[in-house]
Write an enzyme that holds these catalytic residues in place. Structure first.
Site, mmCIF file in Angstrom:
data_model
loop_
_atom_site.group_PDB
_atom_site.id
_atom_site.type_symbol
_atom_site.label_atom_id
_atom_site.label_comp_id
_atom_site.label_asym_id
_atom_site.label_seq_id
_atom_site.Cartn_x
_atom_site.Cartn_y
_atom_site.Cartn_z
ATOM 1 N N SER A 78 0.857 -1.181 -0.003
ATOM 2 C CA SER A 78 -0.027 0.168 -0.192
ATOM 3 C C SER A 78 0.917 1.431 -0.094
ATOM 4 O O SER A 78 1.824 1.375 -0.839
ATOM 5 C CB SER A 78 -0.961 0.137 1.203
ATOM 6 O OG SER A 78 -2.018 0.941 1.050
ATOM 7 N N ASP A 92 -5.792 -3.201 -2.679
ATOM 8 C CA ASP A 92 -4.895 -2.905 -1.626
ATOM 9 C C ASP A 92 -4.171 -3.875 -0.928
ATOM 10 O O ASP A 92 -4.659 -4.861 -0.407
ATOM 11 C CB ASP A 92 -5.466 -2.075 -0.485
ATOM 12 C CG ASP A 92 -4.583 -1.135 0.472
ATOM 13 O OD1 ASP A 92 -3.640 -1.711 0.754
ATOM 14 O OD2 ASP A 92 -4.789 -0.180 0.759
#
Length: 481
Positions: A167, A359
């Site tokens: 991320s 993510d």
């Protein structure tokens, strides 16, 4: 269990023993003579060895050669530095001569058995020096604290050999991986501070090819190209082109998950703004999406970009986009037909039976095991590594970040499962808000860097000691204690 899972089980307690030894050396200066320190640290490195790369680039299995030393240290050394209780310093000094003999016998056995493959200089160069692998956790704007870590390591004169990011950690990782040398001022100045958020985030159109839907589409390529063009003159770097090895973790959602794209599209259309009221509605959708995903862990798969031949020439910005695509909130996708990119993705989707990507923090927010597996597979050449993991997104009990506690708690189990694979795990307690991805001035970024440096003060002596090279083998006068 991963490819190197069995080896980790073998040496897990020795890794923990090594952490406790370094802590002892830092907290009690003079508790052990420097000769003892060199002996124990060299022996611990040798005893944890599985594969060893010779000068010709071939991997040789040494696990059986060092098994007796490993077993002896588990029985006679590790118990002397117990977890949570007083180390037995006098007994450590007493056991040192025996360890010196066993370490020397093991080393000579390894050198004689593999004399045609490598010599003592090659073996000792790896045992005496740990190479740094950085693991950068996600957390939106909270991940800006990674800049403080880069600054600290730069002052130590330490360059990472491998960076693994998830991320926001993937964005910070790419910033650091662009150059072997590090200029903290130039890096901070290269970050965007005057961006039109409406041009970065556009309402989700309903089109979803590889990415998981979200209320906003993330227009990462335009911003990323500008930043990296100014930094290194390349708007679209590929993993194979980076001077520091980088791996990026994304979450793959397997086929079988019930995906309702219209739900996200409708919310984007009903309220396309980025004001506080609009964001509250969209955050509710994000929380719901994360809950839905984590209820079905068997449908989640970890995808690591940049590790294998399949993605080594993959564009880093594209991998970064998927790793930062917060499910239900930010959507990232491919809108071109570059054959290298599309063929790689199609191959991954077919191999893992994927439906979408999102993510990396959903499946692994601080991916220390990814770094461990990569080190053991030979990514850095040396397997004698120091894996330094940074978590900027740990649960808090008060302050502006309280809204994120439910998501932090969802991510927490994988973070805890990964901790044993790191040699040092730093959890930041004071971080910017996850929503504060863009800071409007250099002075505000400097405040973040200074704050993270302040929080690293107590960690710095440990990290410096662990990365300090050992003196040449034998100069600690083995057997004379």
């Amino acid at each position: 269990m991963s490819r190197f899972g069995r080896h980790f089980v073998r040496i897990r307690e020795l890794k923990a023993c090594e952490r406790r030894l370094i802590k002892l050396l830092v907290e009690r200066p003079g508790a052990l003579h420097h000769r003892h320190e060199a002996l124990f640290r060299y022996a611990l490195s040798l005893a944890q060895t599985n594969l060893f790369r010779d000068p010709e680039g071939q991997d040789i299995v040494l696990a059986d050669d060092v098994d007796d030393l490993r077993t002896w240290m588990l029985e006679h050394v590790a118990p002397l530095i117990p977890e949570g209780t007083e180390p037995k310093i006098d007994l450590l000094r007493q056991v040192a001569p025996l360890l010196a003999i066993r370490c020397d016998v093991t080393r000579q056995h390894v050198l004689q058995r593999h004399a045609l493959a490598f010599g003592p200089e090659h073996l000792d160069s790896e045992m005496r020096q740990k190479k740094l692998a950085l693991v950068l956790g996600g957390g939106g704007g909270s991940g800006l604290v990674h800049l403080g870590v880069f600054s600290m390591l730069n002052e130590m004169g330490v360059t990472p050999e491998l960076i693994v990011g998830s991320s926001m950690g993937s964005i910070m990782g790419l910033l650091r991986a662009m150059e072997k040398s590090y200029d903290p001022v130039n890096t901070v100045l290269s970050l965007p501070r005057h961006l039109d958020l409406n041009s970065i985030f556009s309402p989700f159109s309903g089109y979803s090819r590889y990415g998981f839907p979200g209320a906003f589409h993330l227009n990462l390529l335009r911003v990323g190209r500008e930043i990296f063009q100014s930094l290194v003159g390349s708007p679209m770097p590929r993993f194979s082109e980076l001077p520091i090895k980088l791996e990026i973790v994304a979450c793959g959602i397997r086929k079988g998950f019930q995906l309702d794209s219209a739900r996200y599209e409708q919310i984007a259309k009903d309220d396309p703004g980025i004001n506080p009221t609009s964001m509250r509605k969209k955050l509710k959708l994000f929380f719901a999406a994360v809950r839905d995903l984590t209820k079905n862990p068997r449908l989640l798969s970890q995808v690591v970009f940049g590790r294998d031949n399949e993605t080594r020439d993959f564009p880093v910005l594209e991998a970064m986009g998927f790793s930062c695509a917060v499910p239900g909130l930010l959507h990232y996708d491919i809108f071109h037909d570059d054959p290298d990119t599309i063929e790689s993705l199609d191959s991954i989707f077919e191999r893992d039976q994927l439906l979408r990507l999102c993510d990396g923090g959903v499946v692994n927010n601080v991916p220390s095991q990814v770094a461990w597996d990569s080190v053991q597979s030979g990514t850095m050449g040396s397997r004698n590594s120091f894996i330094f993991a940074i978590d900027p997104f740990a649960p808090v009990t008060r302050g502006a970040n309280m809204i994120w506690i439910p998501v932090q708690q969802i991510a927490r189990p994988t973070v805890l499962n990964n901790r044993p694979y790191s040699d040092y795990h730093k959890t930041f307690k004071q971080t910017p808000s996850p929503l504060q991805v863009v800071l409007t001035s250099y002075s505000k970024l400097k405040v973040v860097v200074d704050s993270s440096r302040e929080q690293l003060k107590s960690d710095e002596p440990y990290i410096k000691r662990a990365l300090e090279p050992l003196p040449p083998y034998g100069t600690w006068e083995i057997g004379e204690y």
